[in-house]
Design a protein around this motif. Structure first.
Motif, PDB file in Angstrom:
ATOM      1  N   GLN A 102      61.257  77.516  45.364  1.00 23.33           N
ATOM      2  CA  GLN A 102      61.575  76.357  44.413  1.00 23.33           C
ATOM      3  C   GLN A 102      62.105  77.089  43.128  1.00 23.33           C
ATOM      4  OE1 GLN A 102      59.372  72.909  44.870  1.00 23.33           O
ATOM      5  NE2 GLN A 102      61.009  72.012  43.993  1.00 23.33           N
ATOM      6  N   TYR A 104      62.963  75.666  39.597  1.00 18.72           N
ATOM      7  CA  TYR A 104      63.043  74.546  38.313  1.00 18.72           C
ATOM      8  C   TYR A 104      63.685  74.916  37.237  1.00 18.72           C
ATOM      9  CZ  TYR A 104      58.732  72.690  40.697  1.00 18.72           C
ATOM     10  OH  TYR A 104      57.938  71.884  41.392  1.00 18.72           O
ATOM     11  N   LYS A 106      65.622  73.866  33.469  1.00 10.44           N
ATOM     12  CA  LYS A 106      65.649  73.328  32.260  1.00 10.44           C
ATOM     13  C   LYS A 106      66.953  73.296  31.886  1.00 10.44           C
ATOM     14  CE  LYS A 106      63.515  72.623  27.640  1.00 10.44           C
ATOM     15  NZ  LYS A 106      62.356  73.340  26.899  1.00 10.44           N
ATOM     16  N   GLU A 122      62.980  78.976  36.251  1.00 10.13           N
ATOM     17  CA  GLU A 122      61.698  79.412  36.787  1.00 10.13           C
ATOM     18  C   GLU A 122      61.534  79.204  38.223  1.00 10.13           C
ATOM     19  OE1 GLU A 122      58.698  76.806  34.953  1.00 10.13           O
ATOM     20  OE2 GLU A 122      58.730  77.628  33.080  1.00 10.13           O
ATOM     21  N   TYR A 124      59.434  79.247  41.573  1.00 11.14           N
ATOM     22  CA  TYR A 124      58.321  79.295  42.089  1.00 11.14           C
ATOM     23  C   TYR A 124      58.206  79.686  43.565  1.00 11.14           C
ATOM     24  CZ  TYR A 124      56.442  77.338  37.906  1.00 11.14           C
ATOM     25  OH  TYR A 124      56.109  77.153  36.601  1.00 11.14           O
ATOM     26  N   ARG A 149      71.700  80.184  38.955  1.00  8.62           N
ATOM     27  CA  ARG A 149      71.301  78.850  39.498  1.00  8.62           C
ATOM     28  C   ARG A 149      72.205  78.383  40.496  1.00  8.62           C
ATOM     29  NH1 ARG A 149      71.428  72.877  36.280  1.00  8.62           N
ATOM     30  NH2 ARG A 149      71.131  71.878  38.426  1.00  8.62           N
ATOM     31  N   VAL A 159      66.181  73.003  44.451  1.00  6.31           N
ATOM     32  CA  VAL A 159      66.288  72.969  42.883  1.00  6.31           C
ATOM     33  C   VAL A 159      65.845  71.857  42.412  1.00  6.31           C
ATOM     34  CG1 VAL A 159      67.792  73.211  40.832  1.00  6.31           C
ATOM     35  CG2 VAL A 159      68.281  74.648  42.818  1.00  6.31           C
ATOM     36  N   THR A 160      64.898  71.688  41.465  1.00  5.37           N
ATOM     37  CA  THR A 160      64.376  70.533  40.525  1.00  5.37           C
ATOM     38  C   THR A 160      64.597  70.711  39.130  1.00  5.37           C
ATOM     39  OG1 THR A 160      62.718  70.363  42.602  1.00  5.37           O
ATOM     40  CG2 THR A 160      62.146  69.143  40.347  1.00  5.37           C
ATOM     41  N   GLY A 161      64.972  69.752  38.581  1.00  4.49           N
ATOM     42  CA  GLY A 161      65.125  69.731  37.275  1.00  4.49           C
ATOM     43  C   GLY A 161      66.207  68.977  36.435  1.00  4.49           C
TER      44      GLY A 161
END
Length: 161
Positions: A102, A104, A106, A122, A124, A149, A159-161
């Motif tokens: 996953q 993350y 910013k 980041e 994970y 990305r 993708v989270t963020g």
């Protein structure tokens, strides 16, 4: 395979800049103590030794950190390889599978063009940080981080963020 490299050729300016912040604060306190004596703050010899020890410890920590200088994404085997170097330990590489990974992100919206600027990434795997990229620490440009990305999104990494 897609390769991304950092724009920073040497990490010494970044290391010395980070170290000089703590050293500057320490020397300002020493200067204040020398100029104004026992007026407001009474600093003992223990402070000088502890401060010097902390400065040396911070310097060793800064030069021993592993700095990532190249990222290689292999689309066929769905892996990401990070190449790093450190003045203390030399060069090395780590390979991570992108299965159950996953990302993350910013990012911030730039005021001028209205586009999105990626500030850090980041990655994970099983709730453990395996890769962290930052323009200040590693020297990757925001455009390169955005390309990484997009490549990871194309390989179906969540993708989270």
């Amino acid at each position: 395979m897609t390769t991304y490299t950092t724009g920073r050729k040497s990490y010494w300016p970044h290391i010395l800049k980070q170290w000089s912040i703590a050293a500057g604060i320490f020397f300002i306190i020493i200067l204040y103590d020398q100029l104004f004596g026992n007026d407001f703050i009474n600093i003992s010899d223990t402070f000088y030794w502890a401060g010097a020890l902390l400065l040396v410890t911070q310097y060793v920590d800064l030069i021993s950190r592993k700095r990532i200088y190249k990222i290689v994404i292999d689309e066929t085997s769905k892996t990401i390889t990070q190449y790093y170097r450190s003045p203390m330990s030399g060069e090395g590489e780590k390979i991570h599978s992108l299965d159950k990974a996953q990302l993350y992100v910013k990012s911030k919206v730039s005021a001028a063009g209205g586009g999105i600027t990626t500030q850090s990434l980041e990655l994970y795997k099983s709730l453990r940080l395996v890769l962290a990229l930052d323009p200040k620490k590693d020297g990757f440009s925001p455009d390169t981080l955005q390309e990484i990305r997009l490549e990871l999104e194309r390989l179906l990494v969540s993708v989270t963020g």
